[in-house]
Design an enzyme around this catalytic site. Structure first.
Site, PDB file in Angstrom:
ATOM      1  N   LYS A 102       9.085  13.489  -7.895  1.00 51.24           N
ATOM      2  CA  LYS A 102       8.903  11.699  -7.862  1.00 51.24           C
ATOM      3  C   LYS A 102       8.911  11.393  -9.472  1.00 51.24           C
ATOM      4  O   LYS A 102       9.697  10.223  -9.584  1.00 51.24           O
ATOM      5  CB  LYS A 102       7.231  11.658  -7.687  1.00 51.24           C
ATOM      6  N   GLU A 127       0.053   6.667 -12.358  1.00 50.95           N
ATOM      7  CA  GLU A 127       0.756   5.370 -11.788  1.00 50.95           C
ATOM      8  C   GLU A 127      -0.040   4.116 -11.602  1.00 50.95           C
ATOM      9  O   GLU A 127      -1.179   4.372 -11.144  1.00 50.95           O
ATOM     10  CB  GLU A 127       1.566   5.668 -10.538  1.00 50.95           C
ATOM     11  N   GLU A 164      11.740   4.529  -0.485  1.00 50.46           N
ATOM     12  CA  GLU A 164      10.520   3.635  -0.284  1.00 50.46           C
ATOM     13  C   GLU A 164      10.090   2.923  -1.477  1.00 50.46           C
ATOM     14  O   GLU A 164      10.280   3.396  -2.306  1.00 50.46           O
ATOM     15  CB  GLU A 164       9.389   5.006  -0.044  1.00 50.46           C
ATOM     16  N   GLU A 179       9.549   6.420  -3.910  1.00 48.16           N
ATOM     17  CA  GLU A 179      10.219   7.529  -3.921  1.00 48.16           C
ATOM     18  C   GLU A 179      11.422   7.742  -2.891  1.00 48.16           C
ATOM     19  O   GLU A 179      11.433   6.429  -2.083  1.00 48.16           O
ATOM     20  CB  GLU A 179       9.234   8.964  -3.245  1.00 48.16           C
ATOM     21  N   ASN A 212      13.160   9.760   0.360  1.00 47.08           N
ATOM     22  CA  ASN A 212      13.223  10.831   1.134  1.00 47.08           C
ATOM     23  C   ASN A 212      14.569  11.295   1.732  1.00 47.08           C
ATOM     24  O   ASN A 212      15.286  10.346   2.305  1.00 47.08           O
ATOM     25  CB  ASN A 212      12.326  10.541   2.483  1.00 47.08           C
ATOM     26  N   ARG A 243      16.546  12.876   3.970  1.00 48.09           N
ATOM     27  CA  ARG A 243      16.178  13.600   5.191  1.00 48.09           C
ATOM     28  C   ARG A 243      16.197  12.561   6.254  1.00 48.09           C
ATOM     29  O   ARG A 243      15.944  11.100   5.962  1.00 48.09           O
ATOM     30  CB  ARG A 243      15.244  14.453   5.361  1.00 48.09           C
TER      31      ARG A 243
HETATM   32  P1  ADP Z   1       8.017  10.082   7.177  1.00 45.74           P
HETATM   33  O1  ADP Z   1       8.214   9.050   5.990  1.00 45.74           O
HETATM   34  O2  ADP Z   1       9.292  10.589   7.666  1.00 45.74           O
HETATM   35  O3  ADP Z   1       7.135   9.327   8.168  1.00 45.74           O
HETATM   36  P2  ADP Z   1       5.953  11.773   6.500  1.00 45.74           P
HETATM   37  O4  ADP Z   1       5.467  11.873   5.099  1.00 45.74           O
HETATM   38  O5  ADP Z   1       5.247  11.429   7.646  1.00 45.74           O
HETATM   39  O6  ADP Z   1       7.307  11.115   6.265  1.00 45.74           O
HETATM   40  O7  ADP Z   1       6.437  13.365   6.419  1.00 45.74           O
HETATM   41  C1  ADP Z   1       7.074  13.893   7.457  1.00 45.74           C
HETATM   42  C2  ADP Z   1       6.832  15.141   7.836  1.00 45.74           C
HETATM   43  O8  ADP Z   1       6.869  16.130   6.884  1.00 45.74           O
HETATM   44  C3  ADP Z   1       5.216  15.235   8.663  1.00 45.74           C
HETATM   45  O9  ADP Z   1       5.312  16.119   9.360  1.00 45.74           O
HETATM   46  C4  ADP Z   1       4.669  15.628   7.133  1.00 45.74           C
HETATM   47  O10 ADP Z   1       3.528  16.275   7.547  1.00 45.74           O
HETATM   48  C5  ADP Z   1       5.469  16.487   6.413  1.00 45.74           C
HETATM   49  N1  ADP Z   1       5.671  16.727   5.159  1.00 45.74           N
HETATM   50  C6  ADP Z   1       6.497  15.709   4.303  1.00 45.74           C
HETATM   51  N2  ADP Z   1       6.415  16.361   3.146  1.00 45.74           N
HETATM   52  C7  ADP Z   1       5.722  17.471   3.030  1.00 45.74           C
HETATM   53  C8  ADP Z   1       5.457  18.354   2.088  1.00 45.74           C
HETATM   54  N3  ADP Z   1       5.878  18.367   0.958  1.00 45.74           N
HETATM   55  N4  ADP Z   1       4.541  19.425   2.205  1.00 45.74           N
HETATM   56  C9  ADP Z   1       4.178  19.453   3.599  1.00 45.74           C
HETATM   57  N5  ADP Z   1       4.562  18.642   4.712  1.00 45.74           N
HETATM   58  C10 ADP Z   1       5.327  17.784   4.378  1.00 45.74           C
HETATM   59  P1  ADP Z   2       4.431  11.058  -0.392  1.00 38.61           P
HETATM   60  O1  ADP Z   2       5.425  11.833  -0.981  1.00 38.61           O
HETATM   61  O2  ADP Z   2       3.134  11.804  -0.005  1.00 38.61           O
HETATM   62  O3  ADP Z   2       4.717  10.230   0.737  1.00 38.61           O
HETATM   63  P2  ADP Z   2       4.278   8.640  -1.686  1.00 38.61           P
HETATM   64  O4  ADP Z   2       4.636   8.449  -3.215  1.00 38.61           O
HETATM   65  O5  ADP Z   2       5.352   8.022  -0.748  1.00 38.61           O
HETATM   66  O6  ADP Z   2       3.919   9.987  -1.277  1.00 38.61           O
HETATM   67  O7  ADP Z   2       2.963   7.728  -1.394  1.00 38.61           O
HETATM   68  C1  ADP Z   2       2.543   7.860  -0.235  1.00 38.61           C
HETATM   69  C2  ADP Z   2       1.605   6.498   0.051  1.00 38.61           C
HETATM   70  O8  ADP Z   2       0.566   6.474  -1.149  1.00 38.61           O
HETATM   71  C3  ADP Z   2       2.280   5.311   0.357  1.00 38.61           C
HETATM   72  O9  ADP Z   2       2.918   4.947   1.103  1.00 38.61           O
HETATM   73  C4  ADP Z   2       1.230   4.314  -0.168  1.00 38.61           C
HETATM   74  O10 ADP Z   2       0.506   4.039   0.816  1.00 38.61           O
HETATM   75  C5  ADP Z   2       0.095   5.222  -1.234  1.00 38.61           C
HETATM   76  N1  ADP Z   2       0.701   4.782  -2.536  1.00 38.61           N
HETATM   77  C6  ADP Z   2       1.544   5.532  -3.184  1.00 38.61           C
HETATM   78  N2  ADP Z   2       1.563   5.070  -4.528  1.00 38.61           N
HETATM   79  C7  ADP Z   2       0.869   3.922  -4.606  1.00 38.61           C
HETATM   80  C8  ADP Z   2       0.431   3.179  -5.793  1.00 38.61           C
HETATM   81  N3  ADP Z   2       1.122   2.983  -6.864  1.00 38.61           N
HETATM   82  N4  ADP Z   2      -0.463   2.462  -5.397  1.00 38.61           N
HETATM   83  C9  ADP Z   2      -1.038   2.197  -4.130  1.00 38.61           C
HETATM   84  N5  ADP Z   2      -0.930   2.922  -3.132  1.00 38.61           N
HETATM   85  C10 ADP Z   2       0.117   3.944  -3.429  1.00 38.61           C
HETATM   86 MG    MG Z   3       6.475   8.823   0.936  1.00 42.63          MG
END
Ligand code: ADP
Ligand code: ADP
Ligand code: MG
Length: 649
Positions: free
Chosen positions: A116, A200, A275, A293, A295, A297
């Site tokens: 990230k 952050e 995102e 971030e 993704n 995929r």
């Molecule tokens: P999307 O943005 O596609 O909805 P999600 O955050 O819901 O992404 O992740 C999609 C799928 O991948 C979910 O089933 C989540 O549990 C899994 N997943 C994503 N990143 C990871 C990770 N780093 N470790 C474990 N599971 C992950």
């Molecule tokens: P992941 O890889 O687990 O999806 P993200 O960075 O996309 O991680 O964050 C997942 C969720 O966490 C976001 O959709 C949001 O709801 C919350 N989040 C992430 N960063 C922040 C932030 N700086 N302030 C508030 N909420 C956050």
């Molecule tokens: Mg995310």
């Protein structure tokens, strides 16, 4: 086009990919673990190959076995789906090294966006706004605290290698910092094998808005508009929609441009999602939107984009991987209508979203909606994989119409035998706030409408709340493996608290599932069933849920009560507070949990991983670990004893 594609995934997404391949006359090869022997994706595919035991590390995450299956079957390409190996650059590289096409971006692009902090730096250099934060290699936690103090609280600690909502902790002030840091980095070590953390600025009322992008091998790069994914629990998405409600054209254009700036900066190919987080405390404007971030995929919620564009994104992925140009130019992609997706998960919402596991004895899914599902009657939901069961997708000419369709479809849907979040989903989309598009990521915690604190709750609300609390206690007791014999003769009082007023309800049991609740003049017979709580003749389970020591009833607003979780403990002789017991089945990871060790209150002794979620078991007081019953990395049952501690002092 490819003659055959291997799908290195399972569940609804494997089935979804097979559908497009069938339409394009591409042969499909499914892979499966022992737990998925009878899973739908193995039946739909032209060929299915066993890749190992149920544990993902030995099957869906085993690169060598998957490559071997692809070679054995002569697959020309591999689609990784989402989760599992989809964002693993080493996997993508190994696939290509073996002369097989990886359906996704180049390994280098996955690698660049994988961490990230690195992704944020690249975004910033490309002119995309990022949130104020801090990360340096090998930084001490003391230095990180200094930076947190400089940025100002609340801040968010995030695992650099994080994903799926894991390894994220909100820190409200300096005193919470070190404890939060230790917990989050341990969680990150377990989940990602990487303890690096970044901080952050925390946005208090944020909306999660993301942009779908697509690129090909000829330098074409376009966006397919935005999705709003602000309805979340535990930082994971629950309800997603396209287009995003209540944002101006100017904001949308800004998002598309920012997403493409980043995609262009890394010459992105294939499907990707950029995102963003937007401050929604006021009207959303371009000065308060930041990159989160990328993704690299296909996204779970790609369906809503497909619904409004009329495109098949899996087909686009296949075409790009097959070295074809993007099927449409930017000007030719048009959107029409509105689409909303809801994720049905197997979880007990009433007890803090604990995973629900068991045999499914009934599957009924809405006929008026697009359904992405892989669960059939008599399938078992196991603790090995994600809790996502199915996705319901409603589409209408307007948002209002899509909500109506979704609401209708959800009420017709059911998974029997396990607990699901369907009732909660119905509760959410029925609230006036959701209907107005007044959403943010804290919606579930604090944005449902609360009745005036001074307003006395109706008796029906109290009965509902108390019935849910009884269900909660029973669920806990079930996990402690005791019978229900104590309940028969006992009359108990359930005390609910709201605005410093206590409401006492009397509960008396007929048998383990049927009981009577009395409040003032009202007496109601209640029955606990796998579908929920039946009260009188009406099934009202969708209006109640228990979270931590709060019970919430949704009825013309959200009525919240607190209750004492220990209230019924004295009835359960088997329960001793010096036993560490897991309430969920799953994979046990012990953390320095050794016999003879002195531990302090709150110290983490173990994690239980079930369905991509983690449950922490901590020491209830300062004490000594007397005995450890379970072994590290073993599968444990709900209610299984993990360790015994010395008596509290
Ligand atoms: P999307 O943005 O596609 O909805 P999600 O955050 O819901 O992404 O992740 C999609 C799928 O991948 C979910 O089933 C989540 O549990 C899994 N997943 C994503 N990143 C990871 C990770 N780093 N470790 C474990 N599971 C992950
Ligand atoms: P992941 O890889 O687990 O999806 P993200 O960075 O996309 O991680 O964050 C997942 C969720 O966490 C976001 O959709 C949001 O709801 C919350 N989040 C992430 N960063 C922040 C932030 N700086 N302030 C508030 N909420 C956050
Ligand atoms: Mg995310």
């Amino acid at each position: 086009m490819f003659k055959s594609v291997l799908i290195a995934n399972r569940g609804e997404i494997a089935c979804r990919i097979i559908k497009t391949c069938d339409r394009l006359n591409i042969q499909t090869i499914a892979v499966f673990s022992d737990a998925d022997y009878e899973a739908k994706h193995t039946q739909l595919a032209d060929l299915a190959i066993r890749i190992g035991p149920s544990n993902p590390a030995e099957s869906y995450l085993n690169i060598d076995t998957i490559i071997a299956a692809a070679k054995k079957s002569g697959a020309e390409a591999i689609h990784p789906g989402y989760g599992f190996l989809s964002e693993n650059p080493d996997f993508a590289q190994t696939v290509e090294n073996n002369g097989i096409k990886f359906i996704g971006p180049d390994p280098e692009m996955i690698r660049l966006m994988g961490l990230k902090d690195q992704a944020k730096r690249i975004a910033q250099n490309a002119g995309v706004p990022v949130l104020q934060g801090y990360k340096a290699k090998n930084i001490s936690k003391e230095k990180l605290l200094e930076e947190a103090n400089r940025i100002g609280y609340p801040i968010l600690l995030k695992a650099v290698a994080g994903g799926g909502g894991k390894g994220i902790r909100r820190i409200n002030n300096e005193t919470e910092f070190f404890a939060g840091f230790d917990q989050a980095s341990k969680e990150a070590q377990l989940a990602f094998g990487n303890t690096e953390m970044m901080i952050e600025k925390f946005i208090t009322r944020p909306r999660h808005i993301e942009v779908q992008v697509f690129g090909d091998n000829f330098g074409n790069r376009i966006h397919l508009f935005e999705r709003d994914c602000s309805i979340q629990r535990k930082n994971q998405k629950l309800i997603e929609e396209a287009p995003a409600p209540n944002i101006t054209t100017q904001v949308k254009e800004f998002l598309y441009e920012a997403a493409l700036k980043l995609a262009n900066a890394i010459d992105y190919k294939g499907a990707g999602t950029v995102e963003f987080i937007a401050d929604a405390s006021d009207e959303i404007n371009v000065d308060k939107i930041w990159f989160l971030e990328m993704n690299t995929r296909l996204q779970v919620e790609h369906t809503v984009t497909e619904q409004i564009t009329g495109l098949d994104l899996v087909e686009w992925q296949l075409r790009v991987a097959n070295n074809e140009p993007l099927p449409l130019s930017q000007e030719r992609v048009q959107i029409q209508g509105h689409s909303i997706e809801a994720r049905i998960c197997s979880e007990a919402v009433l007890v803090g979203y604990l995973p629900s596991i068991g045999k499914v004895n009934k599957v009924m899914l809405a006929e008026n909606l697009r359904v992405e599902n892989s669960i059939e009657t008599w399938n078992s939901i196991t603790p090995f994989y994600d809790s996502l069961l199915a996705k319901l997708i409603a589409t209408g000419t307007t948002r209002e119409q899509a909500i109506k369709e979704l609401s209708k479809g959800m009420r017709q849907s059911e998974f029997g035998g396990i607990k699901t979040n369907l009732n909660l989903l119905v509760g959410i989309i029925d609230t006036p706030e959701f209907i107005h598009g007044d959403i943010n990521t804290g919606f579930l915690d604090d944005y449902l409408p609360f009745p005036q604190q001074s307003e006395p709750p109706p008796n029906s609300v109290l009965i509902l709340a108390a019935a849910a609390v009884v269900d909660f206690y029973l669920l806990q007791r079930r996990n402690w493996k005791t019978g229900f014999s104590h309940w028969h003769c006992h009359r108990q009082t359930i005390a609910l608290n709201r605005s410093n007023i206590q409401y006492d309800l009397e509960v008396s049991f007929f048998n383990s599932n049927t009981f009577k609740l009395r409040f003032a003049d009202a007496i109601s017979k209640c029955q606990l069933t796998p579908r929920g709580i039946f009260i009188g003749l009406e099934n009202v389970s969708h209006k109640v849920y228990v979270h931590n020591s709060q019970v919430s009833v949704y009825e013309t607003g959200l009525w919240e009560f607190s209750f004492a979780r220990e209230e019924f403990d004295h009835l359960d002789e088997s329960r001793t507070s010096n036993l560490i017991i897991s309430q969920v089945p799953g994979l046990l990871k012990l953390v320095n949990c050794k016999e003879g060790k002195t531990v302090s209150k709150g110290e983490i002794l173990a994690y239980v991983e079930a369905m991509k979620m983690e449950f922490t078991l901590a020491a209830p007081s300062d004490c000594v670990i007397e005995k450890v019953f379970a072994t590290n990395n073993s599968l444990i049952k709900a209610g299984e004893k993990i360790a015994q501690l010395s008596a509290n002092n």
